[in-house]
Design a protein around this motif. Structure first.
Motif, PDB file in Angstrom:
ATOM      1  N   ARG A  66     -21.812 -87.849 -34.855  1.00 14.69           N
ATOM      2  CA  ARG A  66     -22.426 -89.126 -34.460  1.00 14.69           C
ATOM      3  C   ARG A  66     -23.396 -88.932 -33.300  1.00 14.69           C
ATOM      4  O   ARG A  66     -24.483 -89.515 -33.277  1.00 14.69           O
ATOM      5  CB  ARG A  66     -21.343 -90.137 -34.105  1.00 14.69           C
ATOM      6  CG  ARG A  66     -20.503 -90.572 -35.301  1.00 14.69           C
ATOM      7  CD  ARG A  66     -19.332 -91.438 -34.867  1.00 14.69           C
ATOM      8  NE  ARG A  66     -19.798 -92.712 -34.326  1.00 14.69           N
ATOM      9  CZ  ARG A  66     -19.082 -93.483 -33.515  1.00 14.69           C
ATOM     10  NH1 ARG A  66     -17.875 -93.091 -33.128  1.00 14.69           N
ATOM     11  NH2 ARG A  66     -19.554 -94.622 -33.099  1.00 14.69           N
ATOM     12  N   MET A  67     -23.020 -88.120 -32.332  1.00 18.76           N
ATOM     13  CA  MET A  67     -23.903 -87.870 -31.194  1.00 18.76           C
ATOM     14  C   MET A  67     -25.189 -87.183 -31.643  1.00 18.76           C
ATOM     15  O   MET A  67     -26.291 -87.519 -31.185  1.00 18.76           O
ATOM     16  CB  MET A  67     -23.182 -87.020 -30.145  1.00 18.76           C
ATOM     17  CG  MET A  67     -23.991 -86.781 -28.883  1.00 18.76           C
ATOM     18  SD  MET A  67     -23.075 -85.802 -27.656  1.00 18.76           S
ATOM     19  CE  MET A  67     -21.696 -86.905 -27.334  1.00 18.76           C
ATOM     20  N   LEU A  68     -25.051 -86.225 -32.541  1.00 13.17           N
ATOM     21  CA  LEU A  68     -26.221 -85.517 -33.062  1.00 13.17           C
ATOM     22  C   LEU A  68     -27.166 -86.479 -33.775  1.00 13.17           C
ATOM     23  O   LEU A  68     -28.381 -86.490 -33.528  1.00 13.17           O
ATOM     24  CB  LEU A  68     -25.767 -84.433 -34.025  1.00 13.17           C
ATOM     25  CG  LEU A  68     -26.872 -83.646 -34.729  1.00 13.17           C
ATOM     26  CD1 LEU A  68     -27.355 -82.505 -33.845  1.00 13.17           C
ATOM     27  CD2 LEU A  68     -26.390 -83.098 -36.074  1.00 13.17           C
ATOM     28  N   LEU A  69     -26.627 -87.303 -34.667  1.00  7.67           N
ATOM     29  CA  LEU A  69     -27.456 -88.188 -35.475  1.00  7.67           C
ATOM     30  C   LEU A  69     -28.093 -89.293 -34.639  1.00  7.67           C
ATOM     31  O   LEU A  69     -29.197 -89.753 -34.950  1.00  7.67           O
ATOM     32  CB  LEU A  69     -26.619 -88.793 -36.599  1.00  7.67           C
ATOM     33  CG  LEU A  69     -26.125 -87.809 -37.657  1.00  7.67           C
ATOM     34  CD1 LEU A  69     -25.166 -88.494 -38.612  1.00  7.67           C
ATOM     35  CD2 LEU A  69     -27.284 -87.188 -38.419  1.00  7.67           C
ATOM     36  N   ALA A  70     -27.410 -89.721 -33.594  1.00  4.99           N
ATOM     37  CA  ALA A  70     -27.932 -90.821 -32.770  1.00  4.99           C
ATOM     38  C   ALA A  70     -28.879 -90.343 -31.676  1.00  4.99           C
ATOM     39  O   ALA A  70     -29.488 -91.177 -30.986  1.00  4.99           O
ATOM     40  CB  ALA A  70     -26.767 -91.589 -32.146  1.00  4.99           C
ATOM     41  N   ASP A  71     -29.031 -89.047 -31.512  1.00  7.71           N
ATOM     42  CA  ASP A  71     -29.858 -88.489 -30.436  1.00  7.71           C
ATOM     43  C   ASP A  71     -31.310 -88.947 -30.574  1.00  7.71           C
ATOM     44  O   ASP A  71     -31.998 -88.579 -31.523  1.00  7.71           O
ATOM     45  CB  ASP A  71     -29.784 -86.966 -30.500  1.00  7.71           C
ATOM     46  CG  ASP A  71     -30.535 -86.283 -29.364  1.00  7.71           C
ATOM     47  OD1 ASP A  71     -31.229 -86.975 -28.586  1.00  7.71           O
ATOM     48  OD2 ASP A  71     -30.449 -85.044 -29.270  1.00  7.71           O
ATOM     49  N   PRO A  72     -31.819 -89.742 -29.618  1.00 13.37           N
ATOM     50  CA  PRO A  72     -33.184 -90.269 -29.734  1.00 13.37           C
ATOM     51  C   PRO A  72     -34.261 -89.212 -29.511  1.00 13.37           C
ATOM     52  O   PRO A  72     -35.437 -89.460 -29.773  1.00 13.37           O
ATOM     53  CB  PRO A  72     -33.238 -91.350 -28.646  1.00 13.37           C
ATOM     54  CG  PRO A  72     -32.249 -90.901 -27.625  1.00 13.37           C
ATOM     55  CD  PRO A  72     -31.145 -90.243 -28.399  1.00 13.37           C
ATOM     56  N   GLU A  73     -33.875 -88.032 -29.017  1.00 14.48           N
ATOM     57  CA  GLU A  73     -34.833 -86.955 -28.763  1.00 14.48           C
ATOM     58  C   GLU A  73     -34.916 -85.972 -29.929  1.00 14.48           C
ATOM     59  O   GLU A  73     -35.646 -84.982 -29.847  1.00 14.48           O
ATOM     60  CB  GLU A  73     -34.437 -86.198 -27.491  1.00 14.48           C
ATOM     61  CG  GLU A  73     -34.328 -87.068 -26.255  1.00 14.48           C
ATOM     62  CD  GLU A  73     -35.625 -87.788 -25.943  1.00 14.48           C
ATOM     63  OE1 GLU A  73     -36.700 -87.144 -26.069  1.00 14.48           O
ATOM     64  OE2 GLU A  73     -35.578 -88.983 -25.589  1.00 14.48           O
ATOM     65  N   ARG A  74     -34.198 -86.242 -31.005  1.00 13.66           N
ATOM     66  CA  ARG A  74     -34.113 -85.293 -32.112  1.00 13.66           C
ATOM     67  C   ARG A  74     -34.585 -85.968 -33.401  1.00 13.66           C
ATOM     68  O   ARG A  74     -33.952 -86.909 -33.876  1.00 13.66           O
ATOM     69  CB  ARG A  74     -32.666 -84.833 -32.269  1.00 13.66           C
ATOM     70  CG  ARG A  74     -32.462 -83.692 -33.223  1.00 13.66           C
ATOM     71  CD  ARG A  74     -30.986 -83.447 -33.459  1.00 13.66           C
ATOM     72  NE  ARG A  74     -30.242 -83.069 -32.284  1.00 13.66           N
ATOM     73  CZ  ARG A  74     -30.128 -81.833 -31.803  1.00 13.66           C
ATOM     74  NH1 ARG A  74     -30.738 -80.847 -32.438  1.00 13.66           N
ATOM     75  NH2 ARG A  74     -29.418 -81.577 -30.735  1.00 13.66           N
ATOM     76  N   VAL A  75     -35.684 -85.501 -33.988  1.00 14.44           N
ATOM     77  CA  VAL A  75     -36.175 -86.058 -35.245  1.00 14.44           C
ATOM     78  C   VAL A  75     -35.235 -85.651 -36.375  1.00 14.44           C
ATOM     79  O   VAL A  75     -34.804 -84.500 -36.461  1.00 14.44           O
ATOM     80  CB  VAL A  75     -37.605 -85.576 -35.552  1.00 14.44           C
ATOM     81  CG1 VAL A  75     -38.060 -86.053 -36.927  1.00 14.44           C
ATOM     82  CG2 VAL A  75     -38.570 -86.073 -34.479  1.00 14.44           C
ATOM     83  N   LYS A  76     -34.915 -86.635 -37.223  1.00 15.11           N
ATOM     84  CA  LYS A  76     -34.102 -86.385 -38.407  1.00 15.11           C
ATOM     85  C   LYS A  76     -34.991 -86.449 -39.641  1.00 15.11           C
ATOM     86  O   LYS A  76     -35.691 -87.430 -39.851  1.00 15.11           O
ATOM     87  CB  LYS A  76     -32.975 -87.412 -38.518  1.00 15.11           C
ATOM     88  CG  LYS A  76     -31.694 -87.025 -37.794  1.00 15.11           C
ATOM     89  CD  LYS A  76     -31.825 -86.983 -36.268  1.00 15.11           C
ATOM     90  CE  LYS A  76     -31.897 -88.362 -35.671  1.00 15.11           C
ATOM     91  NZ  LYS A  76     -31.851 -88.359 -34.182  1.00 15.11           N
ATOM     92  N   LEU A  77     -34.964 -85.386 -40.448  1.00 14.72           N
ATOM     93  CA  LEU A  77     -35.774 -85.289 -41.655  1.00 14.72           C
ATOM     94  C   LEU A  77     -34.920 -85.659 -42.865  1.00 14.72           C
ATOM     95  O   LEU A  77     -33.799 -85.171 -43.011  1.00 14.72           O
ATOM     96  CB  LEU A  77     -36.296 -83.866 -41.856  1.00 14.72           C
ATOM     97  CG  LEU A  77     -37.491 -83.372 -41.053  1.00 14.72           C
ATOM     98  CD1 LEU A  77     -37.237 -83.444 -39.554  1.00 14.72           C
ATOM     99  CD2 LEU A  77     -37.824 -81.940 -41.455  1.00 14.72           C
ATOM    100  N   TYR A  78     -35.474 -86.512 -43.723  1.00 12.78           N
ATOM    101  CA  TYR A  78     -34.773 -86.961 -44.920  1.00 12.78           C
ATOM    102  C   TYR A  78     -35.715 -86.893 -46.116  1.00 12.78           C
ATOM    103  O   TYR A  78     -36.933 -86.874 -45.967  1.00 12.78           O
ATOM    104  CB  TYR A  78     -34.337 -88.427 -44.804  1.00 12.78           C
ATOM    105  CG  TYR A  78     -33.497 -88.791 -43.617  1.00 12.78           C
ATOM    106  CD1 TYR A  78     -32.108 -88.820 -43.710  1.00 12.78           C
ATOM    107  CD2 TYR A  78     -34.083 -89.163 -42.413  1.00 12.78           C
ATOM    108  CE1 TYR A  78     -31.327 -89.200 -42.628  1.00 12.78           C
ATOM    109  CE2 TYR A  78     -33.311 -89.537 -41.323  1.00 12.78           C
ATOM    110  CZ  TYR A  78     -31.933 -89.556 -41.433  1.00 12.78           C
ATOM    111  OH  TYR A  78     -31.171 -89.931 -40.365  1.00 12.78           O
ATOM    112  N   HIS A  79     -35.120 -86.940 -47.300  1.00 11.91           N
ATOM    113  CA  HIS A  79     -35.865 -87.272 -48.510  1.00 11.91           C
ATOM    114  C   HIS A  79     -35.251 -88.555 -49.052  1.00 11.91           C
ATOM    115  O   HIS A  79     -34.096 -88.553 -49.481  1.00 11.91           O
ATOM    116  CB  HIS A  79     -35.798 -86.157 -49.557  1.00 11.91           C
ATOM    117  CG  HIS A  79     -36.683 -86.440 -50.724  1.00 11.91           C
ATOM    118  ND1 HIS A  79     -38.050 -86.264 -50.672  1.00 11.91           N
ATOM    119  CD2 HIS A  79     -36.422 -86.925 -51.964  1.00 11.91           C
ATOM    120  CE1 HIS A  79     -38.577 -86.616 -51.813  1.00 11.91           C
ATOM    121  NE2 HIS A  79     -37.606 -87.031 -52.627  1.00 11.91           N
TER     122      HIS A  79
END
Length: 206
Positions: A66-79
């Motif tokens: 949860r901390m990783l996914l919610a990190d506002p400094e980390r872009v999450k890439l999806y398809h």
């Protein structure tokens, strides 16, 4: 490359601070509030993939994930970020942003085709072939087969490389800013899905 398997959460400090993470989900079906989240896949684009499985009675506590996914400094890439964002929001209780969606980017720059699936993009942009044989398999079973694990890992394996090529095309066509605006809206589109507007375009005339 190695596929790592985790139950219910990831180890603390699994990824370096600030690096972008490719994210995907596997669920029991396509109705978010009915079909539980079974697997979350992660990759930093450096050769390894991580699969996090949740059991039928899971509390989805997963503090490190949860901390990783919610990190506002980390872009999450999806398809197709819209689906994954909704599943993560509903089950893990976090907004997994900021967002980059390869399917959205494809629709903005590959206007010469209507084929925007992950398999099509990986073939055209990277010259690799993906198998989708396990796409509709039972992700909630007591064990994940090697074929399921490989399929799940492949869904995040190529997103970083695809982003590089799609970014070049977005810049070439002058559509980088509109793409970013779309990415920024996607968490809200997922919220609309969860709030009861999954099939309605609220911006349409009719």
């Amino acid at each position: 490359m190695t596929v790592h398997f985790h139950e219910e959460d990831i180890p603390e400090g699994l990824f370096a601070p600030g690096e972008s993470i490719a994210v995907d989900t596997e669920t029991m079906g396509l109705v978010t509030m009915r079909d539980r989240l079974c697997v979350v896949q992660l990759s930093n684009g450096k050769g390894d993939e991580h699969l996090v499985r949740f059991g039928p009675q899971s509390s989805y506590a997963a503090p490190n994930l949860r901390m990783l996914l919610a990190d506002p400094e980390r872009v999450k890439l999806y398809h197709f970020a819209r689906f994954d964002l909704a599943a993560i929001r509903f089950y893990l209780g976090v907004t997994a942003a900021p967002v980059y969606c390869t399917k959205t980017a494809s629709r903005l720059v590959r206007t010469y085709t209507d084929r925007h699936g992950l398999k099509d993009l990986v073939r055209e942009l990277l010259g690799q072939e993906l198998s989708k044989a396990q796409q509709s398999s039972d992700w909630g079973g007591p064990e994940l087969s090697e074929a399921q694990r490989e399929y799940a890992a492949s869904d995040v394996r190529y997103l970083h490389a695809m982003k590089e090529e799609l970014d070049r095309r977005l810049e070439r066509e002058g559509r980088t800013d509109i793409a970013q605006a779309c990415f920024d809206f996607l968490p809200w589109r997922a919220e609309l899905d969860l709030a009861g507007w999954p099939d309605t375009d609220i911006f349409a005339h009719i």
